[in-house]
Design a protein around this motif. Sequence first.
Motif, mmCIF file in Angstrom:
data_model
loop_
_atom_site.group_PDB
_atom_site.id
_atom_site.type_symbol
_atom_site.label_atom_id
_atom_site.label_comp_id
_atom_site.label_asym_id
_atom_site.label_seq_id
_atom_site.Cartn_x
_atom_site.Cartn_y
_atom_site.Cartn_z
ATOM 1 N N ALA A 1 0.821 -1.191 -0.087
ATOM 2 C CA ALA A 1 0.089 -0.003 0.002
ATOM 3 C C ALA A 1 0.823 1.249 -0.040
ATOM 4 O O ALA A 1 1.990 1.252 0.364
ATOM 5 C CB ALA A 1 -0.790 -0.027 1.223
ATOM 6 N N ILE A 2 0.242 2.418 -0.787
ATOM 7 C CA ILE A 2 1.074 3.328 -0.562
ATOM 8 C C ILE A 2 -0.082 4.515 0.017
ATOM 9 O O ILE A 2 -0.960 4.655 -0.515
ATOM 10 C CB ILE A 2 1.511 4.079 -2.031
ATOM 11 N N VAL A 3 0.491 5.343 1.001
ATOM 12 C CA VAL A 3 -0.091 6.434 1.587
ATOM 13 C C VAL A 3 0.162 7.927 1.296
ATOM 14 O O VAL A 3 1.356 8.167 1.660
ATOM 15 C CB VAL A 3 -0.504 6.186 2.883
ATOM 16 N N LEU A 4 -0.412 8.375 0.407
ATOM 17 C CA LEU A 4 -0.092 9.974 0.305
ATOM 18 C C LEU A 4 -0.805 10.837 1.467
ATOM 19 O O LEU A 4 -1.804 10.785 1.826
ATOM 20 C CB LEU A 4 -0.587 10.524 -1.103
ATOM 21 N N GLY A 5 0.495 11.628 1.804
ATOM 22 C CA GLY A 5 0.077 12.343 3.156
ATOM 23 C C GLY A 5 -0.047 11.571 4.349
ATOM 24 O O GLY A 5 -0.611 11.544 5.359
ATOM 25 N N ALA A 6 1.045 10.723 4.204
ATOM 26 C CA ALA A 6 0.883 9.488 5.420
ATOM 27 C C ALA A 6 1.321 10.124 6.775
ATOM 28 O O ALA A 6 1.144 9.402 7.704
ATOM 29 C CB ALA A 6 2.180 8.360 5.091
ATOM 30 N N TYR A 7 1.902 11.144 6.857
ATOM 31 C CA TYR A 7 2.335 11.768 8.354
ATOM 32 C C TYR A 7 1.098 12.523 8.720
ATOM 33 O O TYR A 7 1.176 13.250 9.985
ATOM 34 C CB TYR A 7 3.582 12.221 8.490
ATOM 35 N N GLY A 8 0.186 12.923 8.183
ATOM 36 C CA GLY A 8 -0.933 13.668 8.531
ATOM 37 C C GLY A 8 -1.905 12.873 9.386
ATOM 38 O O GLY A 8 -1.585 11.681 9.593
ATOM 39 N N PHE A 9 -2.987 13.746 9.853
ATOM 40 C CA PHE A 9 -3.793 12.888 10.921
ATOM 41 C C PHE A 9 -4.564 11.946 10.218
ATOM 42 O O PHE A 9 -4.536 10.789 10.804
ATOM 43 C CB PHE A 9 -4.691 14.194 11.467
ATOM 44 N N ILE A 10 -5.157 11.932 8.952
ATOM 45 C CA ILE A 10 -5.909 11.087 8.558
ATOM 46 C C ILE A 10 -5.025 9.622 7.899
ATOM 47 O O ILE A 10 -5.030 8.701 8.054
ATOM 48 C CB ILE A 10 -6.875 11.314 7.326
#
Length: 93
Positions: A4-13
């Motif tokens: 999986a890849i999460v864009l914005g991974a260090y943000g709240f969501i």
Amino acid sequence: MKKAIVLGAYGFIGAACVRALQTSGYRVTGVGRSEKIARRTFPDLEWIIADITKNTIVNWRSAFDGTDVVVNASGALQDGARDDLVAIHETAV
């Protein structure tokens, strides 16, 4: 193992998505523009440090190769020196 890849991974969501995917057995790669914040939030996560508004199609294809899930948790609340709402919420996607 699924990837999986999460864009914005260090943000709240994004961070909540990273934890949920890891708990579900995924190998997760985070995408964020600040290496300092990325490493502080998830020191052991594989990271792609990039501004998604400036990433090219070629770069995305390479990053997404073999990926089972992509989560877009990137975003901005207002235009500013570092944020372009159209670029983040429309063009990049």
